[in-house]
Design a protein around this motif. Sequence first.
Motif, PDB file in Angstrom:
ATOM      1  N   SER A 122     -46.443 -13.348 -39.736  1.00 41.24           N
ATOM      2  CA  SER A 122     -45.428 -12.803 -38.834  1.00 41.24           C
ATOM      3  C   SER A 122     -46.060 -12.246 -37.572  1.00 41.24           C
ATOM      4  CB  SER A 122     -44.629 -11.712 -39.545  1.00 41.24           C
ATOM      5  OG  SER A 122     -43.989 -12.224 -40.691  1.00 41.24           O
ATOM      6  N   THR A 123     -47.232 -11.635 -37.715  1.00 46.25           N
ATOM      7  CA  THR A 123     -47.923 -11.071 -36.555  1.00 46.25           C
ATOM      8  C   THR A 123     -48.343 -12.167 -35.588  1.00 46.25           C
ATOM      9  OG1 THR A 123     -48.764  -9.295 -37.962  1.00 46.25           O
ATOM     10  CG2 THR A 123     -49.844  -9.611 -35.832  1.00 46.25           C
ATOM     11  N   VAL A 124     -48.922 -13.244 -36.130  1.00 49.66           N
ATOM     12  CA  VAL A 124     -49.349 -14.365 -35.295  1.00 49.66           C
ATOM     13  C   VAL A 124     -48.165 -14.953 -34.544  1.00 49.66           C
ATOM     14  CG1 VAL A 124     -50.228 -16.736 -35.350  1.00 49.66           C
ATOM     15  CG2 VAL A 124     -51.404 -14.947 -36.639  1.00 49.66           C
ATOM     16  N   LEU A 125     -47.047 -15.162 -35.245  1.00 53.81           N
ATOM     17  CA  LEU A 125     -45.859 -15.732 -34.615  1.00 53.81           C
ATOM     18  C   LEU A 125     -45.313 -14.809 -33.532  1.00 53.81           C
ATOM     19  CD1 LEU A 125     -44.048 -17.200 -37.751  1.00 53.81           C
ATOM     20  CD2 LEU A 125     -45.157 -18.479 -35.912  1.00 53.81           C
ATOM     21  N   ASP A 126     -45.291 -13.508 -33.799  1.00 53.50           N
ATOM     22  CA  ASP A 126     -44.809 -12.548 -32.807  1.00 53.50           C
ATOM     23  C   ASP A 126     -45.660 -12.575 -31.540  1.00 53.50           C
ATOM     24  OD1 ASP A 126     -42.731 -11.759 -34.348  1.00 53.50           O
ATOM     25  OD2 ASP A 126     -43.368  -9.671 -34.589  1.00 53.50           O
ATOM     26  N   ILE A 127     -46.977 -12.644 -31.729  1.00 54.55           N
ATOM     27  CA  ILE A 127     -47.884 -12.653 -30.575  1.00 54.55           C
ATOM     28  C   ILE A 127     -47.668 -13.904 -29.728  1.00 54.55           C
ATOM     29  CG2 ILE A 127     -50.314 -12.792 -29.887  1.00 54.55           C
ATOM     30  CD1 ILE A 127     -50.962 -11.125 -32.393  1.00 54.55           C
ATOM     31  N   LEU A 128     -47.622 -15.062 -30.394  1.00 57.03           N
ATOM     32  CA  LEU A 128     -47.467 -16.325 -29.666  1.00 57.03           C
ATOM     33  C   LEU A 128     -46.113 -16.392 -28.960  1.00 57.03           C
ATOM     34  CD1 LEU A 128     -49.013 -18.811 -32.267  1.00 57.03           C
ATOM     35  CD2 LEU A 128     -50.066 -17.954 -30.177  1.00 57.03           C
ATOM     36  N   ASN A 129     -45.057 -15.981 -29.663  1.00 56.70           N
ATOM     37  CA  ASN A 129     -43.719 -16.017 -29.055  1.00 56.70           C
ATOM     38  C   ASN A 129     -43.621 -15.037 -27.891  1.00 56.70           C
ATOM     39  OD1 ASN A 129     -42.484 -18.003 -30.667  1.00 56.70           O
ATOM     40  ND2 ASN A 129     -42.163 -16.537 -32.323  1.00 56.70           N
ATOM     41  N   SER A 130     -44.222 -13.866 -28.026  1.00 59.04           N
ATOM     42  CA  SER A 130     -44.159 -12.867 -26.960  1.00 59.04           C
ATOM     43  C   SER A 130     -44.849 -13.345 -25.693  1.00 59.04           C
ATOM     44  CB  SER A 130     -44.813 -11.561 -27.432  1.00 59.04           C
ATOM     45  OG  SER A 130     -44.104 -11.013 -28.532  1.00 59.04           O
ATOM     46  N   CYS A 131     -45.882 -14.184 -25.865  1.00 61.41           N
ATOM     47  CA  CYS A 131     -46.620 -14.701 -24.707  1.00 61.41           C
ATOM     48  C   CYS A 131     -46.147 -16.082 -24.283  1.00 61.41           C
ATOM     49  CB  CYS A 131     -48.120 -14.731 -25.024  1.00 61.41           C
ATOM     50  SG  CYS A 131     -48.826 -13.099 -25.314  1.00 61.41           S
ATOM     51  N   SER A 132     -45.012 -16.521 -24.837  1.00 58.82           N
ATOM     52  CA  SER A 132     -44.439 -17.833 -24.504  1.00 58.82           C
ATOM     53  C   SER A 132     -45.391 -18.973 -24.818  1.00 58.82           C
ATOM     54  CB  SER A 132     -44.047 -17.875 -23.016  1.00 58.82           C
ATOM     55  OG  SER A 132     -43.198 -16.810 -22.700  1.00 58.82           O
ATOM     56  N   LEU A 133     -46.119 -18.845 -25.916  1.00 56.26           N
ATOM     57  CA  LEU A 133     -47.044 -19.890 -26.346  1.00 56.26           C
ATOM     58  C   LEU A 133     -46.458 -20.630 -27.541  1.00 56.26           C
ATOM     59  CD1 LEU A 133     -50.358 -17.832 -26.131  1.00 56.26           C
ATOM     60  CD2 LEU A 133     -49.560 -19.558 -24.515  1.00 56.26           C
ATOM     61  N   SER A 134     -46.797 -21.894 -27.672  1.00 49.32           N
ATOM     62  CA  SER A 134     -46.246 -22.734 -28.737  1.00 49.32           C
ATOM     63  C   SER A 134     -46.671 -22.230 -30.120  1.00 49.32           C
ATOM     64  CB  SER A 134     -46.716 -24.175 -28.557  1.00 49.32           C
ATOM     65  OG  SER A 134     -46.344 -24.972 -29.655  1.00 49.32           O
ATOM     66  N   THR A 135     -45.771 -22.396 -31.094  1.00 46.25           N
ATOM     67  CA  THR A 135     -46.067 -22.030 -32.485  1.00 46.25           C
ATOM     68  C   THR A 135     -46.113 -23.249 -33.395  1.00 46.25           C
ATOM     69  OG1 THR A 135     -43.710 -21.675 -32.926  1.00 46.25           O
ATOM     70  CG2 THR A 135     -44.989 -19.754 -32.224  1.00 46.25           C
ATOM     71  N   GLU A 136     -46.010 -24.440 -32.791  1.00 44.07           N
ATOM     72  CA  GLU A 136     -45.966 -25.654 -33.617  1.00 44.07           C
ATOM     73  C   GLU A 136     -47.251 -25.832 -34.417  1.00 44.07           C
ATOM     74  OE1 GLU A 136     -45.071 -28.953 -31.159  1.00 44.07           O
ATOM     75  OE2 GLU A 136     -43.063 -28.255 -30.614  1.00 44.07           O
ATOM     76  N   HIS A 137     -48.379 -25.483 -33.814  1.00 48.31           N
ATOM     77  CA  HIS A 137     -49.651 -25.685 -34.518  1.00 48.31           C
ATOM     78  C   HIS A 137     -49.797 -24.750 -35.716  1.00 48.31           C
ATOM     79  CE1 HIS A 137     -50.403 -22.321 -31.844  1.00 48.31           C
ATOM     80  NE2 HIS A 137     -51.474 -22.016 -32.552  1.00 48.31           N
ATOM     81  N   VAL A 138     -49.050 -23.646 -35.730  1.00 50.76           N
ATOM     82  CA  VAL A 138     -49.136 -22.711 -36.842  1.00 50.76           C
ATOM     83  C   VAL A 138     -48.629 -23.358 -38.117  1.00 50.76           C
ATOM     84  CG1 VAL A 138     -48.504 -20.410 -37.666  1.00 50.76           C
ATOM     85  CG2 VAL A 138     -48.802 -20.815 -35.228  1.00 50.76           C
ATOM     86  N   GLN A 139     -47.642 -24.246 -37.972  1.00 49.97           N
ATOM     87  CA  GLN A 139     -47.087 -24.933 -39.141  1.00 49.97           C
ATOM     88  C   GLN A 139     -48.137 -25.816 -39.794  1.00 49.97           C
ATOM     89  OE1 GLN A 139     -43.771 -27.484 -38.313  1.00 49.97           O
ATOM     90  NE2 GLN A 139     -43.234 -27.742 -40.460  1.00 49.97           N
ATOM     91  N   SER A 140     -48.934 -26.523 -38.963  1.00 49.96           N
ATOM     92  CA  SER A 140     -49.962 -27.406 -39.541  1.00 49.96           C
ATOM     93  C   SER A 140     -51.072 -26.592 -40.188  1.00 49.96           C
ATOM     94  CB  SER A 140     -50.543 -28.306 -38.443  1.00 49.96           C
ATOM     95  OG  SER A 140     -51.160 -27.522 -37.435  1.00 49.96           O
ATOM     96  N   VAL A 141     -51.402 -25.435 -39.577  1.00 44.32           N
ATOM     97  CA  VAL A 141     -52.420 -24.573 -40.177  1.00 44.32           C
ATOM     98  C   VAL A 141     -51.940 -24.040 -41.516  1.00 44.32           C
ATOM     99  CG1 VAL A 141     -53.627 -22.373 -39.934  1.00 44.32           C
ATOM    100  CG2 VAL A 141     -53.468 -23.912 -37.983  1.00 44.32           C
ATOM    101  N   ASN A 142     -50.652 -23.636 -41.563  1.00 48.86           N
ATOM    102  CA  ASN A 142     -50.131 -23.012 -42.772  1.00 48.86           C
ATOM    103  C   ASN A 142     -49.879 -24.008 -43.881  1.00 48.86           C
ATOM    104  OD1 ASN A 142     -47.388 -21.739 -44.223  1.00 48.86           O
ATOM    105  ND2 ASN A 142     -49.047 -20.298 -43.809  1.00 48.86           N
ATOM    106  N   SER A 143     -49.706 -25.287 -43.526  1.00 49.63           N
ATOM    107  CA  SER A 143     -49.410 -26.290 -44.542  1.00 49.63           C
ATOM    108  C   SER A 143     -50.640 -26.768 -45.286  1.00 49.63           C
ATOM    109  CB  SER A 143     -48.719 -27.499 -43.898  1.00 49.63           C
ATOM    110  OG  SER A 143     -49.582 -28.103 -42.952  1.00 49.63           O
ATOM    111  N   GLN A 144     -51.845 -26.395 -44.806  1.00 49.23           N
ATOM    112  CA  GLN A 144     -53.075 -26.813 -45.468  1.00 49.23           C
ATOM    113  C   GLN A 144     -53.309 -25.969 -46.709  1.00 49.23           C
ATOM    114  OE1 GLN A 144     -56.062 -26.371 -42.499  1.00 49.23           O
ATOM    115  NE2 GLN A 144     -55.260 -28.021 -41.218  1.00 49.23           N
ATOM    116  N   PRO A 145     -54.012 -26.509 -47.715  1.00 50.44           N
ATOM    117  CA  PRO A 145     -54.304 -25.743 -48.928  1.00 50.44           C
ATOM    118  C   PRO A 145     -54.997 -24.442 -48.594  1.00 50.44           C
ATOM    119  CG  PRO A 145     -54.953 -28.036 -49.196  1.00 50.44           C
ATOM    120  CD  PRO A 145     -54.582 -27.868 -47.771  1.00 50.44           C
ATOM    121  N   HIS A 146     -54.611 -23.404 -49.278  1.00 49.44           N
ATOM    122  CA  HIS A 146     -55.159 -22.079 -48.997  1.00 49.44           C
ATOM    123  C   HIS A 146     -56.541 -21.914 -49.610  1.00 49.44           C
ATOM    124  CE1 HIS A 146     -55.247 -17.830 -48.168  1.00 49.44           C
ATOM    125  NE2 HIS A 146     -55.443 -17.565 -49.450  1.00 49.44           N
TER     126      HIS A 146
END
Length: 446
Positions: A122-146
């Motif tokens: 949530s923090t990462v998304l808030d930071i990116l959205n607040s700075c008008s930066l794309s969040t699409e790459h976060v989905q690919s990062v999060n979809s990888q095995p932990h």
Amino acid sequence: MFCHLGAVRRLCLEKILLQWVLQARPLSGAEAVNALRPFYFAVHPDFFGQHPREREINENSLKRLNGYLENLQKPGFKSFKPTQLTFYVREREQNSSGVQESFSAAGFRAVSFTLHTRDLLSTVLDILNSCSLSTEHVQSVNSQPHKEVKGTFYRPIKWDKTYYSFTGFKDPEEELKQAQRMEITLMWQRSWGIAHRCSQLHSLGRLAQRSPEVLRNIKGHTVVFSDCSGMSATGHVMLGTMDVHHHWIKIFERLPSYYKLQKKMLLLEGRISHLLGGIQITYIEELQPLLTLEEYYATLDAFYNRLLNSKLSLHPRSLRGLQMILESDRYAPNLHELGHFNIPTTCDLATLQWFIISKAQQARENLKRKEELTVMEKELISASTEKFSLKQLYKEPSISHAQMIDCCKRLLEESLPYLQGMHLCISHFYSVLQDGDLCIPWNWKS
């Protein structure tokens, strides 16, 4: 109108679904670093060297942000206080979000937002959205095995490869990897005779037999037998010919620390380049005194700190394609005939800016001429070597391209059968080296 409302509904639904998908599992600290790369690229203090106030604000905000992110990763930590942050973001395009922001003519905008989230995602998304930066790459990062990653949020930042392709800066890791893939190359600082060289090689061979493990670190590097031991400004491993094996072993063992300093040096060259309009900082062994890596880094660091405290206003990337070397024994900048600028580390920076801008076009012409002379020189050396059946034709570093070209042209007009099988060195005087190489001045007379 209904089509517009439908598009809005679909957009909202996609955002909701994306948020739901991303919350499937928490981000690790390393994944948060990867996800925030566009943000770091937009706010990193190194890009605000000409704006000390904004640079300081970004540095302080990054420290507070790092502390917030570190607390998020501490097990059982529940005492969170809302954290208000302000960043100056390098401008990309106008933003339609409701975040409070102001634009300036300097190419960046101020963005303020408050963090009150309790997980990394949530923090990462808030930071990116607040700075008008794309969040699409976060989905690919999060979809990888932990993968469990221990440790805290770290700096310095490891830039993505696209950062180097975009800025034109050198990628320190790639530079080191390329060097490590190569075999060991041996060189000599001076024109020692063959007996002296053989003695040095035997000495290195005996060391390799007694302590083979210490030599593994020099794979992929150039080893130079010189007057002192250490690592040169160009990254060559220097072995002092007067030093004993114990000193050489210490140098081999210290190589990992030299690699770290070398990476810092490359990054520092990139920062100086950014402040000076993209001009390339280079080190030319043939034209500069021999410097150790520590000495060269200290020179770069002192010059960089002077630039940070100055008010230079060069347009970003306006000087790309040009080259400069730093010198400590000059007081005024000058343009070399080969196209690079000789810049004194202590010169007046206002004078430096005016000089570089006024001489930029001439520098480009000199560099183009240098390329033409280099090609012509290689062709004439090859032709001369073939005509006279020479074993080798080379020149001393102090001989310019123009001097070598003039020498070879006049040689080709002569009939010199007694040169067959010889090693011919173009120098400033007549002599015969201990190895049997024949030296002639470049302006020889028949």
